[in-house]
Design a protein around this motif. Structure first.
Motif, mmCIF file in Angstrom:
data_model
loop_
_atom_site.group_PDB
_atom_site.id
_atom_site.type_symbol
_atom_site.label_atom_id
_atom_site.label_comp_id
_atom_site.label_asym_id
_atom_site.label_seq_id
_atom_site.Cartn_x
_atom_site.Cartn_y
_atom_site.Cartn_z
ATOM 1 N N LYS A 3 22.204 40.530 8.047
ATOM 2 C CA LYS A 3 21.096 41.546 7.727
ATOM 3 C C LYS A 3 21.197 43.034 8.235
ATOM 4 C CE LYS A 3 18.248 37.447 7.889
ATOM 5 N NZ LYS A 3 17.166 36.803 8.904
ATOM 6 N N SER A 4 21.623 43.032 9.452
ATOM 7 C CA SER A 4 21.576 44.553 10.082
ATOM 8 C C SER A 4 22.783 45.257 9.091
ATOM 9 C CB SER A 4 22.156 44.443 11.500
ATOM 10 O OG SER A 4 23.442 43.828 11.533
ATOM 11 N N GLU A 5 23.612 44.955 8.840
ATOM 12 C CA GLU A 5 24.672 45.690 7.963
ATOM 13 C C GLU A 5 23.919 45.864 6.372
ATOM 14 O OE1 GLU A 5 27.878 43.052 7.848
ATOM 15 O OE2 GLU A 5 28.838 43.830 9.804
ATOM 16 N N LEU A 6 23.404 45.091 5.830
ATOM 17 C CA LEU A 6 22.815 45.213 4.761
ATOM 18 C C LEU A 6 21.573 46.202 4.680
ATOM 19 C CD1 LEU A 6 22.819 41.337 3.557
ATOM 20 C CD2 LEU A 6 24.059 43.122 2.445
ATOM 21 N N ARG A 7 20.845 45.768 5.888
ATOM 22 C CA ARG A 7 19.638 46.871 6.252
ATOM 23 C C ARG A 7 20.081 48.378 5.889
ATOM 24 N NH1 ARG A 7 17.913 44.317 10.197
ATOM 25 N NH2 ARG A 7 16.746 42.991 9.064
ATOM 26 N N LYS A 8 21.156 48.481 7.012
ATOM 27 C CA LYS A 8 21.700 50.077 7.108
ATOM 28 C C LYS A 8 22.273 50.373 5.501
ATOM 29 C CE LYS A 8 25.109 52.478 9.598
ATOM 30 N NZ LYS A 8 26.220 52.761 10.362
ATOM 31 N N LEU A 9 23.074 49.619 4.876
ATOM 32 C CA LEU A 9 23.632 50.023 3.607
ATOM 33 C C LEU A 9 22.551 50.227 2.608
ATOM 34 C CD1 LEU A 9 25.962 50.210 1.713
ATOM 35 C CD2 LEU A 9 25.903 47.523 1.357
ATOM 36 N N TYR A 10 21.621 49.444 2.546
ATOM 37 C CA TYR A 10 20.560 49.356 1.450
ATOM 38 C C TYR A 10 19.430 50.516 1.712
ATOM 39 C CZ TYR A 10 23.008 46.365 -1.608
ATOM 40 O OH TYR A 10 24.021 45.721 -2.388
ATOM 41 N N LYS A 11 19.299 50.866 2.784
ATOM 42 C CA LYS A 11 18.407 52.059 3.386
ATOM 43 C C LYS A 11 19.320 53.255 2.831
ATOM 44 C CE LYS A 11 15.989 50.817 7.382
ATOM 45 N NZ LYS A 11 15.532 51.113 8.979
ATOM 46 N N GLN A 12 20.352 53.408 3.062
ATOM 47 C CA GLN A 12 21.313 54.414 2.604
ATOM 48 C C GLN A 12 21.353 54.634 1.109
ATOM 49 O OE1 GLN A 12 22.579 57.202 4.454
ATOM 50 N NE2 GLN A 12 23.026 57.913 2.275
ATOM 51 N N LYS A 13 21.516 53.571 0.395
ATOM 52 C CA LYS A 13 21.304 53.430 -0.918
ATOM 53 C C LYS A 13 20.230 53.750 -1.644
ATOM 54 C CE LYS A 13 24.886 49.717 -2.148
ATOM 55 N NZ LYS A 13 25.797 50.134 -3.471
ATOM 56 N N ARG A 14 18.966 53.501 -1.206
ATOM 57 C CA ARG A 14 17.730 53.873 -1.504
ATOM 58 C C ARG A 14 17.704 55.292 -1.413
ATOM 59 N NH1 ARG A 14 12.495 51.312 0.922
ATOM 60 N NH2 ARG A 14 13.136 49.224 -0.326
ATOM 61 N N GLN A 15 18.012 56.080 -0.263
ATOM 62 C CA GLN A 15 17.764 57.295 0.046
ATOM 63 C C GLN A 15 18.630 57.849 -0.921
ATOM 64 O OE1 GLN A 15 15.868 59.000 1.891
ATOM 65 N NE2 GLN A 15 15.076 57.082 2.019
ATOM 66 N N ARG A 52 8.303 58.115 2.039
ATOM 67 C CA ARG A 52 9.569 58.630 2.941
ATOM 68 C C ARG A 52 10.796 57.780 2.839
ATOM 69 N NH1 ARG A 52 6.166 56.745 6.762
ATOM 70 N NH2 ARG A 52 7.416 55.550 8.376
ATOM 71 N N PHE A 53 10.467 56.465 2.527
ATOM 72 C CA PHE A 53 11.581 55.270 2.552
ATOM 73 C C PHE A 53 11.906 55.188 0.868
ATOM 74 C CE2 PHE A 53 9.860 53.494 6.753
ATOM 75 C CZ PHE A 53 10.719 54.329 7.602
ATOM 76 N N LYS A 54 11.394 55.785 0.136
ATOM 77 C CA LYS A 54 11.711 55.875 -1.281
ATOM 78 C C LYS A 54 11.500 54.198 -1.742
ATOM 79 C CE LYS A 54 14.791 59.543 -2.009
ATOM 80 N NZ LYS A 54 15.853 60.016 -2.568
ATOM 81 N N GLU A 55 10.166 53.863 -1.235
ATOM 82 C CA GLU A 55 9.892 52.452 -1.723
ATOM 83 C C GLU A 55 9.085 52.579 -3.274
ATOM 84 O OE1 GLU A 55 8.635 50.165 2.283
ATOM 85 O OE2 GLU A 55 7.116 51.023 1.177
ATOM 86 N N VAL A 133 16.189 40.952 2.883
ATOM 87 C CA VAL A 133 16.070 41.793 4.080
ATOM 88 C C VAL A 133 15.010 42.675 3.906
ATOM 89 C CG1 VAL A 133 17.733 43.416 5.340
ATOM 90 C CG2 VAL A 133 18.632 41.555 4.184
ATOM 91 N N GLY A 134 14.419 42.836 4.896
ATOM 92 C CA GLY A 134 13.269 43.984 5.163
ATOM 93 C C GLY A 134 13.695 44.881 6.222
ATOM 94 N N TYR A 135 12.660 45.438 6.820
ATOM 95 C CA TYR A 135 13.025 46.501 8.023
ATOM 96 C C TYR A 135 13.169 45.851 9.328
ATOM 97 C CZ TYR A 135 11.407 49.873 4.438
ATOM 98 O OH TYR A 135 11.185 50.681 3.152
ATOM 99 N N GLY A 136 13.314 44.509 9.219
ATOM 100 C CA GLY A 136 13.603 43.834 10.551
ATOM 101 C C GLY A 136 12.782 43.405 11.600
ATOM 102 N N GLY A 155 9.301 39.239 -4.831
ATOM 103 C CA GLY A 155 9.958 40.480 -4.115
ATOM 104 C C GLY A 155 9.939 41.560 -5.263
ATOM 105 N N LEU A 156 9.866 42.941 -4.736
ATOM 106 C CA LEU A 156 10.237 44.133 -5.689
ATOM 107 C C LEU A 156 11.284 44.739 -4.946
ATOM 108 C CD1 LEU A 156 6.416 45.106 -6.160
ATOM 109 C CD2 LEU A 156 7.975 43.633 -7.680
ATOM 110 N N ASN A 157 12.369 45.113 -5.796
ATOM 111 C CA ASN A 157 13.326 45.756 -5.376
ATOM 112 C C ASN A 157 14.200 46.659 -6.571
ATOM 113 O OD1 ASN A 157 15.552 46.691 -3.524
ATOM 114 N ND2 ASN A 157 16.611 44.703 -3.903
ATOM 115 N N PHE A 158 14.713 47.839 -6.090
ATOM 116 C CA PHE A 158 15.511 48.673 -7.063
ATOM 117 C C PHE A 158 16.715 48.118 -7.502
ATOM 118 C CE2 PHE A 158 12.866 52.311 -5.381
ATOM 119 C CZ PHE A 158 12.134 52.441 -6.498
ATOM 120 N N PHE A 159 17.321 47.256 -6.398
ATOM 121 C CA PHE A 159 18.742 46.710 -6.674
ATOM 122 C C PHE A 159 18.884 45.253 -7.092
ATOM 123 C CE2 PHE A 159 18.619 50.139 -3.422
ATOM 124 C CZ PHE A 159 19.188 51.027 -4.203
#
Length: 182
Positions: A3-15, A52-55, A133-136, A155-159
């Motif tokens: 989850k920690s790796e996915l959180r970092k990766l998908y925050k970046q992808k969203r940005q 700011r988190f591009k939700e 995986v959410g914000y943790g 759930g609602l997701n861009f990916f």
């Protein structure tokens, strides 16, 4: 992945999404959301977007369901206990930004988790088993564990979902469905 790796990766992808990407993805999501069966639904819980988190912008979703005569419910966050409390979002409800930058209702009528029929859940990524995986902080897992067994959790997701989140635990609650752009 963890989850920690996915959180970092998908925050970046969203940005990395451009405004044009977001608009295109949202249009696809909205069409799917507007086709969700809601005839037996009275109270719909939805998150207020953090731009700011591009939700995903939930304003069009709120307006759509409000026009279908559904009661809209949103949350306030308690960061001392990592819990959510829930309130009716009326058309004239006042929204304030809390100290963490989260929009929340002011002087709104409280609603219990047991009154909810449908919950739209924010997430960064999900897997094919509908774990997320959410914000943790565990806010949504705590919240969903207090809902009725028959509450619909979407759930609602861009990916698109990944194959598997490798460190799912007994406190993680699987969603009933995840809507993402097709």
């Amino acid at each position: 992945m963890l989850k920690s790796e996915l959180r970092k990766l998908y925050k970046q992808k969203r940005q990395e999404l451009t405004q044009l990407d977001i608009e295109r993805l949202q249009d696809n999501l909205y069409q799917q959301i507007f086709n969700v069966a809601i005839s037996d639904v009275k109270h719909i819980h939805i998150f207020l977007s953090l731009s700011r988190f591009k939700e995903i912008d939930t304003k069009p979703i709120i307006n759509y369901f409000r026009n279908q005569n559904k009661q809209i419910v949103v949350s306030k966050s308690n960061f001392k206990t990592n819990t959510l409390s829930h309130f009716l979002l009326e058309e004239d409800s006042e929204i304030e930004i809390n100290s963490y930058g989260i929009p929340e209702p002011v002087n709104a009528k409280p609603i219990t988790e047991q009154e909810l029929d449908l919950v739209f859940v924010p997430l960064l990524i999900s897997d094919k088993r509908n774990y997320r995986v959410g914000y943790g902080k565990g806010f949504y897992d705590r919240f969903l564990s207090n809902c009725r067994n028959d509450v619909k959790k979407i759930g609602l997701n861009f990916f698109k979902p990944i194959a598997e989140i490798s460190d799912v635990n007994e406190f993680d609650i699987a969603l009933d469905d995840v809507i993402y752009p097709m």
